[in-house]
Design an enzyme around this catalytic site. Structure first.
Site, PDB file in Angstrom:
ATOM      1  N   SER A 184      52.680  60.533  -0.006  1.00 43.81           N
ATOM      2  CA  SER A 184      53.016  59.111   0.055  1.00 43.81           C
ATOM      3  C   SER A 184      52.511  58.392  -1.191  1.00 43.81           C
ATOM      4  O   SER A 184      51.487  58.779  -1.781  1.00 43.81           O
ATOM      5  CB  SER A 184      52.335  58.511   1.298  1.00 43.81           C
ATOM      6  OG  SER A 184      52.332  57.104   1.216  1.00 43.81           O
ATOM      7  N   TYR A 226      44.805  57.148   7.231  1.00 41.33           N
ATOM      8  CA  TYR A 226      46.102  57.821   7.023  1.00 41.33           C
ATOM      9  C   TYR A 226      46.261  58.180   5.541  1.00 41.33           C
ATOM     10  O   TYR A 226      46.595  59.319   5.186  1.00 41.33           O
ATOM     11  CB  TYR A 226      47.252  56.912   7.481  1.00 41.33           C
ATOM     12  CG  TYR A 226      48.595  57.316   6.915  1.00 41.33           C
ATOM     13  CD1 TYR A 226      49.309  58.380   7.467  1.00 41.33           C
ATOM     14  CD2 TYR A 226      49.145  56.662   5.794  1.00 41.33           C
ATOM     15  CE1 TYR A 226      50.539  58.770   6.926  1.00 41.33           C
ATOM     16  CE2 TYR A 226      50.364  57.050   5.261  1.00 41.33           C
ATOM     17  CZ  TYR A 226      51.052  58.102   5.818  1.00 41.33           C
ATOM     18  OH  TYR A 226      52.258  58.499   5.282  1.00 41.33           O
ATOM     19  N   LYS A 282      46.461  61.999   3.348  1.00 44.76           N
ATOM     20  CA  LYS A 282      47.458  62.419   2.351  1.00 44.76           C
ATOM     21  C   LYS A 282      46.771  62.835   1.058  1.00 44.76           C
ATOM     22  O   LYS A 282      47.109  63.843   0.452  1.00 44.76           O
ATOM     23  CB  LYS A 282      48.455  61.286   2.064  1.00 44.76           C
ATOM     24  CG  LYS A 282      49.369  60.950   3.217  1.00 44.76           C
ATOM     25  CD  LYS A 282      50.359  62.067   3.518  1.00 44.76           C
ATOM     26  CE  LYS A 282      51.224  61.778   4.713  1.00 44.76           C
ATOM     27  NZ  LYS A 282      51.884  62.962   5.258  1.00 44.76           N
TER      28      LYS A 282
END
Ligand code: NAD
Ligand code: UD1
Length: 338
Positions: A125, A150, A154
């Protein structure tokens, strides 16, 4: 034709990628535990393409389940979509996010090693660029400090892939950094089906337009941007899916450890999204301006030159296409896949 395993392939981006891979002639195997999806998405993928998908209900953390999949199929490459992705929930339940997202990655890498599978593409992302890098983001920039768990999963998983590729000279890895995927397949048969109150902008807009929610709050209009609302690099999910086909073609032909931004390179503001949505669909989206949302950046957009140069990929769809297709999906499926 090569066989591609889509881990988390029943989800929003995975199901659209399955369509593009099948239409290009690849064989597709999907492993998903349906924690944020349903097998109905894959049934519709099959209807859309008139091709069949080998579907496993499996938790990708579960190495026994993965062994069954890898021993039963000669897999040429894996695309790893399986993960939890709600930013706010990751702040509330960080351990669940680290456990799920990191473990799926480790189990996949270990099982690939065991079965001699050497190609993996990972759904990363733009969030890994963090807060300090200037826009537009370039793949050569260092990963930055993320604003939520989150994002950190990543960033950590990118590091895991880089270390694994360094240690195993035969392992090929492509990290795809997605910007803001929206839209749906133009058939209106597959799309994004968030559970509960949507966190992301476009599903919220479509749910307000269809009358499921009363009003959209635009988070902040005092940012240093042309109209004061945040800008993002929205990308049509079908363009994004086609980027995966290009990445598969590349990884099957080249030994590599590469990072690619998948974005359009053009930022649009929240207000522009709402106005374009209303105009192309001739529908009203009730909205008010509210306070900034914690963790939001004023601007986020890609330099997408590398994907064009190396993969020969660029986006083809417009913001109008994105708004029209999002609405078409929502209208035809007001309650998602049921
Ligand atoms: P999604 O939730 O629709 O798809 C993820 C899929 O993974 C779901 O089908 C879910 O059931 C499955 N899954 C989760 N944990 C699993 C597990 N342990 N075992 C098996 N299956 C599991 O999300 P999406 O939007 O399609 O995103 C796909 C990937 O792309 C995710 O990794 C996400 O973090 C990443 N990504 C998404 C966006 C976005 O805006 N949608 C942006 C950047 C990156
Ligand atoms: C976020 C995450 C990103 C993740 C993506 C998909 C960060 C910084 N970003 O992107 O990592 O991959 O979600 O899960 O962690 N907005 C409103 N009202 C709403 C909803 C959103 O105004 O009700 C605005 C936001 O302030 C933002 C824009 O719309 O400016 C897009 O928001 P969203 O769709 O949530 O995506 P990002 O925050 O860009």
């Amino acid at each position: 034709m090569p066989k591609i395993l889509l881990a988390g392939g029943a989800g929003y981006i995975g199901s659209h990628t399955a369509v593009e891979l099948l239409n290009t002639g690849y064989e597709v195997i999907v492993a998903d535990n349906y924690s944020n999806s349903s097998s109905e998405a894959i049934r519709r993928v099959e209807l859309l393409t008139s091709k069949s998908v080998k579907l496993y209900q499996a938790d990708v953390r579960d190495k026994k389940a993965l062994s069954e999949i890898f021993s039963g199929n000669k897999i040429d490459a894996v695309i790893h979509f399986a993960g939890l992705k709600a930013v706010g929930e990751s702040v509330e339940k960080p351990i669940m996010y680290y456990r799920n997202n990191i473990d799926t990655t480790l189990s996949l890498l270990e099982t690939m090693q065991e079965y001699g599978v050497k190609n993996i593409i990972f759904s990363s992302s733009a969030t890994v660029y963090g807060e300090a890098n200037p826009v537009p983001y370039l793949e050569t920039m260092k990963r930055g400090a993320c604003t939520n768990p989150y994002g950190w999963t990543k960033s950590m998983m990118e590091q895991i892939f880089e270390d694994a590729a360094k240690a195993d000279k035969k392992l090929s890895v492509i990290l795809l950094r997605y910007f803001n995927p929206i839209g749906a397949h133009e058939s209106g048969m597959i799309g994004e089906a968030p559970q509960g109150i949507p966190n992301n902008l476009m599903p919220y807009v479509t749910q307000v337009a269809v009358g499921k929610r009363e009003c959209l709050t635009i988070f902040g209009n005092d940012y240093p941007t042309p109209d004061g609302t945040c800008t993002r690099d929205y990308i049509h999910v079908v363009d994004l899916a086609k980027g995966h086909v290009k990445a598969i073609e590349y990884i099957l032909d080249n030994h590599c450890m590469e990072i690619f931004n998948l974005g359009t390179g053009t930022p649009y503001s929240v207000t522009e999204i709402v106005e374009t949505f209303e105009r192309v669909n001739n529908v009203k989206v009730n909205h008010v301006y509210g306070a900034r949302r914690a963790g939001d950046l004023a601007e986020c957009y890609a330099n997408a030159d590398k994907a064009l140069k190396v993969l020969g990929w660029k986006t083809e769809k417009t913001l109008e296409d994105m708004c029209r297709d999002s609405w078409n999906w929502q209208k035809n499926n007001p309650d998602g896949y049921i």
